[in-house]
Structures are given as C-alpha cells and as structure tokens.
Scaffold this motif. Structure first.
Motif, PDB file in Angstrom:
ATOM      1  N   UNK A  13     -10.178  41.403 -28.178  1.00  0.00           N
ATOM      2  CA  UNK A  13      -8.749  41.322 -27.889  1.00  0.00           C
ATOM      3  C   UNK A  13      -8.494  41.447 -26.392  1.00  0.00           C
ATOM      4  N   UNK A  14      -9.219  42.354 -25.746  1.00  0.00           N
ATOM      5  CA  UNK A  14      -9.051  42.536 -24.303  1.00  0.00           C
ATOM      6  C   UNK A  14      -9.458  41.279 -23.545  1.00  0.00           C
ATOM      7  N   UNK A  15     -10.576  40.666 -23.959  1.00  0.00           N
ATOM      8  CA  UNK A  15     -11.027  39.440 -23.301  1.00  0.00           C
ATOM      9  C   UNK A  15     -10.030  38.294 -23.484  1.00  0.00           C
ATOM     10  N   UNK A  16      -9.392  38.249 -24.660  1.00  0.00           N
ATOM     11  CA  UNK A  16      -8.406  37.199 -24.910  1.00  0.00           C
ATOM     12  C   UNK A  16      -7.123  37.435 -24.117  1.00  0.00           C
ATOM     13  N   UNK A  17      -6.805  38.718 -23.860  1.00  0.00           N
ATOM     14  CA  UNK A  17      -5.561  39.047 -23.176  1.00  0.00           C
ATOM     15  C   UNK A  17      -5.693  39.056 -21.661  1.00  0.00           C
ATOM     16  N   UNK A  21      -2.688  38.828 -18.748  1.00  0.00           N
ATOM     17  CA  UNK A  21      -2.417  39.884 -17.769  1.00  0.00           C
ATOM     18  C   UNK A  21      -2.494  39.327 -16.355  1.00  0.00           C
ATOM     19  N   UNK A  22      -3.475  38.452 -16.116  1.00  0.00           N
ATOM     20  CA  UNK A  22      -3.663  37.886 -14.790  1.00  0.00           C
ATOM     21  C   UNK A  22      -2.481  37.042 -14.340  1.00  0.00           C
ATOM     22  N   UNK A 280      -9.127  32.385 -13.839  1.00  0.00           N
ATOM     23  CA  UNK A 280      -8.445  32.068 -15.089  1.00  0.00           C
ATOM     24  C   UNK A 280      -8.642  30.603 -15.468  1.00  0.00           C
ATOM     25  N   UNK A 281      -8.547  29.702 -14.513  1.00  0.00           N
ATOM     26  CA  UNK A 281      -8.623  28.281 -14.863  1.00  0.00           C
ATOM     27  C   UNK A 281     -10.022  27.863 -15.309  1.00  0.00           C
ATOM     28  N   UNK A 282     -11.048  28.657 -15.007  1.00  0.00           N
ATOM     29  CA  UNK A 282     -12.375  28.379 -15.551  1.00  0.00           C
ATOM     30  C   UNK A 282     -12.375  28.494 -17.071  1.00  0.00           C
ATOM     31  N   UNK A 283     -11.543  29.400 -17.604  1.00  0.00           N
ATOM     32  CA  UNK A 283     -11.504  29.639 -19.045  1.00  0.00           C
ATOM     33  C   UNK A 283     -10.382  28.864 -19.724  1.00  0.00           C
ATOM     34  N   UNK A 284      -9.198  28.798 -19.081  1.00  0.00           N
ATOM     35  CA  UNK A 284      -8.022  28.225 -19.737  1.00  0.00           C
ATOM     36  C   UNK A 284      -7.542  26.906 -19.152  1.00  0.00           C
ATOM     37  N   UNK A 285      -8.060  26.495 -18.011  1.00  0.00           N
ATOM     38  CA  UNK A 285      -7.644  25.228 -17.437  1.00  0.00           C
ATOM     39  C   UNK A 285      -6.484  25.385 -16.462  1.00  0.00           C
ATOM     40  N   UNK A 286      -6.210  24.364 -15.657  1.00  0.00           N
ATOM     41  CA  UNK A 286      -5.182  24.461 -14.606  1.00  0.00           C
ATOM     42  C   UNK A 286      -3.760  24.557 -15.130  1.00  0.00           C
ATOM     43  N   UNK A 338      -7.803  25.729 -25.225  1.00  0.00           N
ATOM     44  CA  UNK A 338      -8.708  26.569 -24.447  1.00  0.00           C
ATOM     45  C   UNK A 338      -9.984  26.914 -25.196  1.00  0.00           C
ATOM     46  N   UNK A 339      -9.950  26.840 -26.553  1.00  0.00           N
ATOM     47  CA  UNK A 339     -11.142  27.183 -27.324  1.00  0.00           C
ATOM     48  C   UNK A 339     -12.275  26.207 -27.060  1.00  0.00           C
TER      49      UNK A 339
END
Length: 396
Positions: A13-17, A21-22, A280-286, A338-339
């Motif tokens: 949950x922390x990794x997903x959140x 937070x960022x 963040x964009x490495x994981x979720x994109x721009x 993002x998955x």
C-alpha cells in the motif's frame, strides 16, 4: 511470521501511495512558489533575473548530492544525451518560467495557476503523439482521456473569457481597491496573460515528455536535475542580459522577499521538483505527474485571498470547475495504464543499467583476481615456512 504477513500488505500500500504523496507535495510546493513569486514580481523584481537566481540556487543545492550519490550509477555522458539535456534546460527553466511569470504579471497568481491546468491535456496529447500514451478509440477509458482533454481546454477558455460577479473571500471582502473591484484585471490583460501561460505550458509539457525519454538512457534523476539547473542558469543568464540590456540594478538582491522567493523556488520548485517528477514518471508516466495540477489552484486561491487580497469572479470559478472535471476524466481513463508501464520502462532503461553493472563487475573481477594471487602467494609462503620448520626439527 505473523508480523511479516501483516507488514507485506502495508508495504504494498505504501509503495502504491508514494507517487500520490509525491505529486501532492509538488502541488503544495508550486502553490507556495506562486504566492512568493507574485509578491517578488510586484516589488519590481525582474522575472528574467528571478529565473537565473532560482536555478543557480538549485544547482548549488542539488549538485553535491548528485556527485556523491550517483557516482557509481551515473552512465557515460554522450553527445545525444547532452543535446537532450541542453534542450531540457531551455524548455522549462528558460522558456516556460519566463513566459509563466510574464503572464502572472499581466494577471494574478490565482489566474496563472488556474490557466496552468491545461498542462495535463497538452502533456497527454504530446505523449500520445510520441507513442508514450495508449489510446484505443473503442475503449471507454481511452474515450474518457480524449473527452477529458477537450473539456480541460474548454474550461481554460471559459476561465479566460467569462467574467461574472466577484466572489468575496476572507480578506477580499469589502476592499476598496479599484483593480480588485474590476475583477483584478481587464480583458486585454487576461488574453495576453493567457497566451503567455498557454505557450509556457506547452513548453513545460514538452519538457516533461522529453525528461521521460531522457531518463531511459540517463536513468540518474539527481545528476539529470543538476545538469538541467546548471545549464538553465547559463542559458537564463544570457536571456536576462539581453532582455535587461545590461542594467546592473536589476541584479541587486537583499535579504527580503525577493531573496526568499528565489531561495524557495530554487530548492523546492526546481531542484526537488525535477528530481521527484523524474522518479514518479519512471513508474507512472509523464501524464500522471501533471494530473494533480488543480490541487495547486485550490491552494493558491485560498492563500492569495489571505496574503495578496485577490478576488475571484464567477467565470473563473466556472472555468476552473470544468477544468477539474475534464482533468479527472483523463486520470480515470489512464488509471489502468501504470500497471503495464513499469515493465516497459524497465526494459527501456535496462541497457543503460547493464553498462553500469558491467563496468562495476569488471572492477570486482579485478579485485577478486588480486585477492586470489595474494592468497596463493601467502599459501606458498606458508608451505615454505612449514618445510623449513620440519627441516630444522630433523636436524635437531
């Protein structure tokens, strides 16, 4: 064992959140920058000089961490990578920020923040053109992305062109300031400011997409941030010298609001922002990085009413509401993307990481070889000593 099982869901949950937070932290940072920079500009500070001081401070703060922490992971600088970094330092630190602050001079902090909500739509369009964003016309989520993008732009037009009655908030109630009673700005200034901020947002969107592309071959966020701030300082300095025509007085700065605005913006909104959005964009994109811009609008609206005594009119509120609705259609539309994004980015960044790992492995192999030679030498010396000892015992 039981504690380990309980901690695993919390860790997931922390990794997903963490990305949420960022980006929320970034929006609070942008809100503070808008208020402080508006005060500094109102006091007569040149926006060109402000941009230079801002990135000079960011370079001083970020560079030592980049030199130390990225020492073992920093890939080799190539001409292609350096060209991308040069373009990055021109797009956001120079073009976007100067146009954004010029637009803010013509309007207000609240207006400038609200207009910047078109950034997610522009970022989405550019990401789609660059094939960094998935769009399937038959999919309801892809349709939501497209409709949300159009709605966001429409909201920006409403906020710019529609006025309406003034909405009095907090300290603005009952003020006698003629400019505020006129809605804070006239239509001509609104259009000028809106055009400047829109062009700045386009440059900012180009920066974010190019940063995501650059991180695939140069996956060290701290070092990339330091380079952007350093080159942005140099390029911004040239622009400032040309635009201010060698006026020495505009470069003077004291321990006042101007210095505080440059210090805060440099550390929080340049140094930390470039680094955090890169992670963040490495994981979720721009597109995800820009999706929470409306939060900054709400924060600035409240803070500017308390600090700057600005007023809002009904047209601005209506346009902002439309922008938020369109924006979250885009966010909902890409909530499943993002998955599948992380494995793709891992594959794209793997070559750069392999180069670094190979160089580190060569060093480790060399060290092991030295240890082996020393070990064999010590073993030989030990055998020789044992033979000498046996020979001495026999002679005795």
């Amino acid at each position: 064992m039981r504690n380990l099982v309980l901690n695993q869901p919390m860790g997931k949950l922390y990794n997903r959140m963490k990305p949420f937070f960022g980006v929320i932290f970034l929006q609070f940072g942008f809100a503070g920058m808008d208020i402080l920079s508006k005060v500094a500009l109102n006091e007569g500070m040149s926006n060109y000089v402000f941009v230079v001081y801002r990135h000079a401070i960011a370079t001083i703060v970020i560079a030592p961490f980049a030199i130390i922490l990225d020492k073992k992971t920093r890939p080799k600088m190539t001409a292609a990578i350096f060209t991308k970094i040069m373009l990055l330092s021109l797009l956001e630190p120079v073009i976007d920020q100067n146009l954004y602050f010029l637009g803010m001079k013509y309007t207000t902090a609240t207006f400038a923040t609200a207009m910047s909500n078109i950034l997610p739509a522009i970022t989405f369009l550019l990401a789609w053109l660059l094939r960094m964003e998935k769009v399937k016309i038959n999919s309801i989520r892809s349709q939501a992305k497209v409709v949300g993008t159009i709605t966001t732009v429409a909201g920006a037009m409403v906020m710019t062109l529609v006025k309406g009655p003034i909405i009095e908030l907090f300290r603005t109630k009952g003020t006698d300031n003629d400019e505020l009673n006129a809605g804070g700005l006239n239509l001509e200034h609104s259009i000028k400011g809106a055009l400047m901020i829109t062009i700045g947002c386009f440059s900012w969107a180009c920066f974010i997409n190019l940063q995501a592309i650059t991180l695939k071959t140069y996956p060290t966020e701290l070092s990339l941030t330091a380079w952007i701030c350093l080159l942005g300082t140099a390029e911004g300095g040239i622009v400032a010298l040309v635009m201010e025509r060698g006026k020495a007085s505009v470069w003077s700065i004291n321990w006042d609001t101007k210095f505080l605005a440059a210090l805060y913006s440099g550390i929080v909104c340049s140094g930390l922002t470039y680094y955090i959005q890169g992670v963040i964009m490495k994981d979720r994109g721009p597109v995800f990085v820009t999706a929470f811009n409306p939060l900054s609008m709400v924060i600035v609206a409240v803070m500017s009413s308390l600090i700057l005594a600005e007023q809002m009119n009904l047209g601005r509120v209506m346009g902002a509401t439309v922008i938020v609705a369109g924006l979250y259609l885009v966010v909902w539309g890409k909530s499943k993307d993002y998955e599948s994004l992380s494995p793709l980015i891992d594959k794209q960044t793997q070559p750069a990481k392999q180069m670094v790992d190979q160089s580190n492995n060569k060093d480790e192999i060399a060290c092991h070889e030295v240890i082996t030679i020393n070990a064999s030498t010590e073993g030989t010396m030990t055998m020789e000593k044992q033979k000498e000892d046996k020979g001495n015992q026999t002679s005795m």
